[in-house]
Scaffold this motif. Structure first.
Motif, PDB file in Angstrom:
ATOM      1  N   TRP A 156       2.200  15.660  -6.277  1.00 39.76           N
ATOM      2  CA  TRP A 156       1.193  15.487  -5.234  1.00 39.76           C
ATOM      3  C   TRP A 156      -0.047  14.789  -5.779  1.00 39.76           C
ATOM      4  O   TRP A 156      -0.606  13.900  -5.123  1.00 39.76           O
ATOM      5  CB  TRP A 156       0.825  16.831  -4.602  1.00 39.76           C
ATOM      6  N   LEU A 157      -0.456  15.176  -6.976  1.00 38.79           N
ATOM      7  CA  LEU A 157      -1.629  14.529  -7.577  1.00 38.79           C
ATOM      8  C   LEU A 157      -1.337  13.074  -7.939  1.00 38.79           C
ATOM      9  O   LEU A 157      -2.206  12.214  -7.813  1.00 38.79           O
ATOM     10  CB  LEU A 157      -2.097  15.305  -8.807  1.00 38.79           C
ATOM     11  N   THR A 158      -0.118  12.793  -8.364  1.00 37.88           N
ATOM     12  CA  THR A 158       0.273  11.420  -8.679  1.00 37.88           C
ATOM     13  C   THR A 158       0.235  10.554  -7.423  1.00 37.88           C
ATOM     14  O   THR A 158      -0.265   9.429  -7.450  1.00 37.88           O
ATOM     15  CB  THR A 158       1.669  11.383  -9.322  1.00 37.88           C
ATOM     16  N   GLN A 159       0.750  11.086  -6.314  1.00 42.09           N
ATOM     17  CA  GLN A 159       0.706  10.328  -5.060  1.00 42.09           C
ATOM     18  C   GLN A 159      -0.732  10.019  -4.657  1.00 42.09           C
ATOM     19  O   GLN A 159      -1.040   8.903  -4.228  1.00 42.09           O
ATOM     20  CB  GLN A 159       1.364  11.124  -3.939  1.00 42.09           C
ATOM     21  N   GLN A 160      -1.613  11.009  -4.820  1.00 40.30           N
ATOM     22  CA  GLN A 160      -3.014  10.803  -4.458  1.00 40.30           C
ATOM     23  C   GLN A 160      -3.647   9.752  -5.357  1.00 40.30           C
ATOM     24  O   GLN A 160      -4.365   8.866  -4.895  1.00 40.30           O
ATOM     25  CB  GLN A 160      -3.790  12.120  -4.553  1.00 40.30           C
ATOM     26  N   ALA A 161      -3.364   9.829  -6.660  1.00 42.24           N
ATOM     27  CA  ALA A 161      -3.930   8.862  -7.606  1.00 42.24           C
ATOM     28  C   ALA A 161      -3.429   7.454  -7.304  1.00 42.24           C
ATOM     29  O   ALA A 161      -4.203   6.488  -7.351  1.00 42.24           O
ATOM     30  CB  ALA A 161      -3.583   9.254  -9.037  1.00 42.24           C
ATOM     31  N   ALA A 217      -8.922  13.293   4.019  1.00 38.64           N
ATOM     32  CA  ALA A 217      -9.178  14.060   2.793  1.00 38.64           C
ATOM     33  C   ALA A 217      -7.994  13.849   1.865  1.00 38.64           C
ATOM     34  O   ALA A 217      -6.869  13.599   2.313  1.00 38.64           O
ATOM     35  CB  ALA A 217      -9.343  15.547   3.108  1.00 38.64           C
ATOM     36  N   GLY A 218      -8.277  13.948   0.592  1.00 37.64           N
ATOM     37  CA  GLY A 218      -7.225  13.768  -0.402  1.00 37.64           C
ATOM     38  C   GLY A 218      -6.639  15.095  -0.849  1.00 37.64           C
ATOM     39  O   GLY A 218      -7.070  16.167  -0.421  1.00 37.64           O
ATOM     40  N   ILE A 219      -5.671  14.993  -1.729  1.00 38.93           N
ATOM     41  CA  ILE A 219      -5.029  16.166  -2.300  1.00 38.93           C
ATOM     42  C   ILE A 219      -5.827  16.602  -3.525  1.00 38.93           C
ATOM     43  O   ILE A 219      -5.915  15.872  -4.501  1.00 38.93           O
ATOM     44  CB  ILE A 219      -3.576  15.841  -2.725  1.00 38.93           C
ATOM     45  N   SER A 220      -6.395  17.773  -3.450  1.00 42.49           N
ATOM     46  CA  SER A 220      -7.121  18.342  -4.596  1.00 42.49           C
ATOM     47  C   SER A 220      -6.108  19.043  -5.497  1.00 42.49           C
ATOM     48  O   SER A 220      -4.969  19.314  -5.076  1.00 42.49           O
ATOM     49  CB  SER A 220      -8.146  19.368  -4.104  1.00 42.49           C
ATOM     50  N   PRO A 221      -6.488  19.340  -6.725  1.00 41.75           N
ATOM     51  CA  PRO A 221      -5.573  20.099  -7.588  1.00 41.75           C
ATOM     52  C   PRO A 221      -5.135  21.424  -6.943  1.00 41.75           C
ATOM     53  O   PRO A 221      -3.962  21.787  -7.006  1.00 41.75           O
ATOM     54  CB  PRO A 221      -6.379  20.319  -8.868  1.00 41.75           C
ATOM     55  N   GLU A 222      -6.069  22.120  -6.306  1.00 46.71           N
ATOM     56  CA  GLU A 222      -5.718  23.386  -5.653  1.00 46.71           C
ATOM     57  C   GLU A 222      -4.715  23.159  -4.519  1.00 46.71           C
ATOM     58  O   GLU A 222      -3.744  23.904  -4.371  1.00 46.71           O
ATOM     59  CB  GLU A 222      -6.965  24.073  -5.115  1.00 46.71           C
ATOM     60  N   MET A 223      -4.947  22.127  -3.714  1.00 47.67           N
ATOM     61  CA  MET A 223      -4.012  21.831  -2.627  1.00 47.67           C
ATOM     62  C   MET A 223      -2.656  21.438  -3.190  1.00 47.67           C
ATOM     63  O   MET A 223      -1.609  21.802  -2.635  1.00 47.67           O
ATOM     64  CB  MET A 223      -4.559  20.727  -1.721  1.00 47.67           C
ATOM     65  N   ALA A 224      -2.650  20.723  -4.302  1.00 47.06           N
ATOM     66  CA  ALA A 224      -1.382  20.342  -4.933  1.00 47.06           C
ATOM     67  C   ALA A 224      -0.586  21.578  -5.326  1.00 47.06           C
ATOM     68  O   ALA A 224       0.636  21.627  -5.140  1.00 47.06           O
ATOM     69  CB  ALA A 224      -1.649  19.460  -6.152  1.00 47.06           C
ATOM     70  N   VAL A 225      -1.262  22.584  -5.847  1.00 43.96           N
ATOM     71  CA  VAL A 225      -0.574  23.827  -6.216  1.00 43.96           C
ATOM     72  C   VAL A 225      -0.063  24.530  -4.963  1.00 43.96           C
ATOM     73  O   VAL A 225       1.081  25.001  -4.935  1.00 43.96           O
ATOM     74  CB  VAL A 225      -1.508  24.750  -7.038  1.00 43.96           C
ATOM     75  N   GLN A 254       0.834  -1.198   0.000  1.00 45.91           N
ATOM     76  CA  GLN A 254       0.000   0.000   0.000  1.00 45.91           C
ATOM     77  C   GLN A 254       0.871   1.251   0.000  1.00 45.91           C
ATOM     78  O   GLN A 254       1.739   1.403   0.858  1.00 45.91           O
ATOM     79  CB  GLN A 254      -0.905   0.007   1.221  1.00 45.91           C
ATOM     80  N   PRO A 255       0.640   2.155  -0.943  1.00 48.23           N
ATOM     81  CA  PRO A 255       1.399   3.408  -0.926  1.00 48.23           C
ATOM     82  C   PRO A 255       0.907   4.277   0.227  1.00 48.23           C
ATOM     83  O   PRO A 255      -0.250   4.159   0.651  1.00 48.23           O
ATOM     84  CB  PRO A 255       1.076   4.040  -2.277  1.00 48.23           C
ATOM     85  N   PRO A 256       1.757   5.137   0.733  1.00 50.91           N
ATOM     86  CA  PRO A 256       1.313   6.000   1.828  1.00 50.91           C
ATOM     87  C   PRO A 256       0.323   7.042   1.329  1.00 50.91           C
ATOM     88  O   PRO A 256       0.358   7.449   0.165  1.00 50.91           O
ATOM     89  CB  PRO A 256       2.607   6.662   2.291  1.00 50.91           C
TER      90      PRO A 256
END
Length: 99
Positions: free
Chosen positions: A72-77, A51-59, A9-11
């Motif tokens: 950040w988005l890749t990690q979330q995906a 909660a996950g990383i949204s595009p806005e949070m990634a920025v 499992q990825p973190p």
């Protein structure tokens, strides 16, 4: 690093933020939330995997920690896909073939 459904499992990205970004800088959740321009509640939800990383949070994270938004988005995906793959056999999807 790329994960497949058979890998460990990825973190959750929140773990990564806490361990690789906040702790080394000695930042509290409150201080980090202020720097990111979000509420403490919002950041806490991400850090605790609620909660996950949204595009806005990634920025926001890319600005604060000099990283790429895409990472950040890749990690979330990867995190979400791993969890979805754990229920692959429960899905009622069928393979489509040409007639």
């Amino acid at each position: 690093m790329r994960y497949s459904y058979v890998d460990a499992q990825p973190p959750h990205p929140g773990e990564v933020i806490r361990e690789l970004c906040l702790e080394p800088l000695g930042l509290s959740v409150t201080a980090a939330a202020q720097a990111l321009g979000v509420s403490r509640k919002t950041l806490s939800a991400v850090l605790n995997g609620k909660a996950g990383i949204s595009p806005e949070m990634a920025v926001r994270l890319s600005i604060a920690f000099n990283t790429s938004s895409e990472s950040w988005l890749t990690q979330q995906a990867q995190y979400e896909l791993w969890h979805a793959e754990q229920h692959r056999n429960d899905l009622r999807a069928k393979k489509l073939v040409a007639a």
